[in-house]
Design a protein around this motif. Structure first.
Motif, PDB file in Angstrom:
ATOM      1  N   PHE A  25       0.814  -1.210   0.000  1.00  0.00           N
ATOM      2  CA  PHE A  25       0.000   0.000   0.000  1.00  0.00           C
ATOM      3  C   PHE A  25       0.850   1.263   0.000  1.00  0.00           C
ATOM      4  O   PHE A  25       0.475   2.269  -0.583  1.00  0.00           O
ATOM      5  N   MET A  26       2.002   1.227   0.640  1.00  0.00           N
ATOM      6  CA  MET A  26       2.880   2.394   0.637  1.00  0.00           C
ATOM      7  C   MET A  26       3.454   2.645  -0.752  1.00  0.00           C
ATOM      8  O   MET A  26       3.713   3.782  -1.127  1.00  0.00           O
ATOM      9  N   VAL A  27       3.652   1.599  -1.531  1.00  0.00           N
ATOM     10  CA  VAL A  27       4.190   1.752  -2.880  1.00  0.00           C
ATOM     11  C   VAL A  27       3.080   2.142  -3.861  1.00  0.00           C
ATOM     12  O   VAL A  27       3.278   2.990  -4.731  1.00  0.00           O
ATOM     13  N   VAL A  28       1.901   1.559  -3.719  1.00  0.00           N
ATOM     14  CA  VAL A  28       0.819   1.778  -4.675  1.00  0.00           C
ATOM     15  C   VAL A  28       0.109   3.113  -4.450  1.00  0.00           C
ATOM     16  O   VAL A  28      -0.324   3.747  -5.412  1.00  0.00           O
ATOM     17  N   ALA A  29      -0.020   3.580  -3.215  1.00  0.00           N
ATOM     18  CA  ALA A  29      -0.771   4.801  -2.921  1.00  0.00           C
ATOM     19  C   ALA A  29      -0.221   6.025  -3.654  1.00  0.00           C
ATOM     20  O   ALA A  29      -1.003   6.779  -4.251  1.00  0.00           O
ATOM     21  N   PRO A  30       1.083   6.280  -3.670  1.00  0.00           N
ATOM     22  CA  PRO A  30       1.553   7.448  -4.429  1.00  0.00           C
ATOM     23  C   PRO A  30       1.334   7.321  -5.932  1.00  0.00           C
ATOM     24  O   PRO A  30       1.185   8.322  -6.623  1.00  0.00           O
ATOM     25  N   TYR A  77     -23.375  16.817   0.720  1.00  0.00           N
ATOM     26  CA  TYR A  77     -22.231  15.922   0.553  1.00  0.00           C
ATOM     27  C   TYR A  77     -21.771  15.452   1.926  1.00  0.00           C
ATOM     28  O   TYR A  77     -21.419  16.260   2.781  1.00  0.00           O
ATOM     29  N   THR A  78     -21.813  14.133   2.130  1.00  0.00           N
ATOM     30  CA  THR A  78     -21.467  13.587   3.447  1.00  0.00           C
ATOM     31  C   THR A  78     -20.166  12.808   3.445  1.00  0.00           C
ATOM     32  O   THR A  78     -19.608  12.555   4.506  1.00  0.00           O
ATOM     33  N   LYS A  79     -19.687  12.412   2.295  1.00  0.00           N
ATOM     34  CA  LYS A  79     -18.442  11.637   2.225  1.00  0.00           C
ATOM     35  C   LYS A  79     -17.278  12.598   2.000  1.00  0.00           C
ATOM     36  O   LYS A  79     -16.782  12.760   0.897  1.00  0.00           O
ATOM     37  N   ILE A  80     -16.862  13.228   3.089  1.00  0.00           N
ATOM     38  CA  ILE A  80     -15.823  14.250   3.042  1.00  0.00           C
ATOM     39  C   ILE A  80     -14.638  13.767   3.858  1.00  0.00           C
ATOM     40  O   ILE A  80     -14.792  13.298   4.982  1.00  0.00           O
ATOM     41  N   GLY A  81     -13.452  13.866   3.280  1.00  0.00           N
ATOM     42  CA  GLY A  81     -12.236  13.491   3.992  1.00  0.00           C
ATOM     43  C   GLY A  81     -11.258  14.648   3.991  1.00  0.00           C
ATOM     44  O   GLY A  81     -11.247  15.475   3.084  1.00  0.00           O
ATOM     45  N   LEU A  82     -10.424  14.710   5.034  1.00  0.00           N
ATOM     46  CA  LEU A  82      -9.386  15.724   5.125  1.00  0.00           C
ATOM     47  C   LEU A  82      -8.048  15.075   4.810  1.00  0.00           C
ATOM     48  O   LEU A  82      -7.731  14.017   5.341  1.00  0.00           O
ATOM     49  N   LEU A  83      -7.260  15.715   3.974  1.00  0.00           N
ATOM     50  CA  LEU A  83      -5.955  15.179   3.600  1.00  0.00           C
ATOM     51  C   LEU A  83      -4.862  15.887   4.383  1.00  0.00           C
ATOM     52  O   LEU A  83      -4.934  17.079   4.632  1.00  0.00           O
ATOM     53  N   THR A  84      -3.857  15.100   4.772  1.00  0.00           N
ATOM     54  CA  THR A  84      -2.694  15.644   5.436  1.00  0.00           C
ATOM     55  C   THR A  84      -1.454  15.127   4.751  1.00  0.00           C
ATOM     56  O   THR A  84      -1.506  14.164   3.979  1.00  0.00           O
ATOM     57  N   GLU A  85      -0.336  15.730   5.060  1.00  0.00           N
ATOM     58  CA  GLU A  85       0.934  15.283   4.504  1.00  0.00           C
ATOM     59  C   GLU A  85       1.531  14.245   5.449  1.00  0.00           C
ATOM     60  O   GLU A  85       1.546  14.427   6.663  1.00  0.00           O
ATOM     61  N   GLU A  86       2.014  13.165   4.860  1.00  0.00           N
ATOM     62  CA  GLU A  86       2.604  12.110   5.665  1.00  0.00           C
ATOM     63  C   GLU A  86       3.984  12.552   6.147  1.00  0.00           C
ATOM     64  O   GLU A  86       4.796  13.050   5.385  1.00  0.00           O
ATOM     65  N   VAL A  87       4.220  12.382   7.447  1.00  0.00           N
ATOM     66  CA  VAL A  87       5.482  12.801   8.032  1.00  0.00           C
ATOM     67  C   VAL A  87       6.394  11.586   8.123  1.00  0.00           C
ATOM     68  O   VAL A  87       6.006  10.542   8.638  1.00  0.00           O
TER      69      VAL A  87
END
Length: 145
Positions: free
Chosen positions: A39-44, A132-142
């Motif tokens: 998942f770490m390789v495929v996600a980006p 709209y109810t399917k809302i997500g917040l994105l953050t930067e991975e540290v």
């Protein structure tokens, strides 16, 4: 004289091992680590946008898959839908035009770390008020050090 032999001597068991009732978690941890690496390789790779000039197709067009829509809030309060600039007052109308009124589309809100909290919450409130109810917040991975 009589010799009496009692049966109280030590008995030899065939197996002198006790049963181990613990679960061996090593294979489970191995599988989880392999999945984590995948998942770490495929996600980006799913976030990469490579421009490709596709050949024409004569078949009837199929509806596109439901992909998330990114809403960005810059530190000065400017709102973007995908890469197009928008206004907070026109946000819901533009989203409904993009989604054809489908409120099940997943929305990801990307807020600048220096953006005002009130501006980010205004965008979230407008999205929820628009249905709209399917809302997500994105953050930067540290990266861990």
């Amino acid at each position: 004289m009589a010799i009496q032999i009692s049966g109280g001597g030590s008995q030899i068991k065939r197996h002198s091992y006790q049963q181990n009732a613990e679960i061996n978690v090593t294979p489970f941890v191995d599988v989880i680590l392999v999945l984590l690496i995948i998942f770490m390789v495929v996600a980006p790779l799913s976030m990469v946008d490579v421009p490709v000039d596709l050949p024409p197709n004569a078949a009837a067009p199929t509806p596109p898959p439901l992909e998330p829509i990114y809403i960005s809030v810059q530190k000065n309060g400017t709102v973007y839908i995908q890469n197009d600039r928008s206004d907070l007052h026109q946000l819901i109308a533009e989203l409904q035009a993009r989604t054809q009124g489908n409120h099940e589309v997943r929305l990801f809100v990307r807020g600048d770390r220096h953006a005002e909290y009130g501006q980010l919450m205004a965008v979230m409130t407008a999205l929820q008020a628009g249905g709209y109810t399917k809302i997500g917040l994105l953050t930067e991975e540290v990266a861990e050090q």
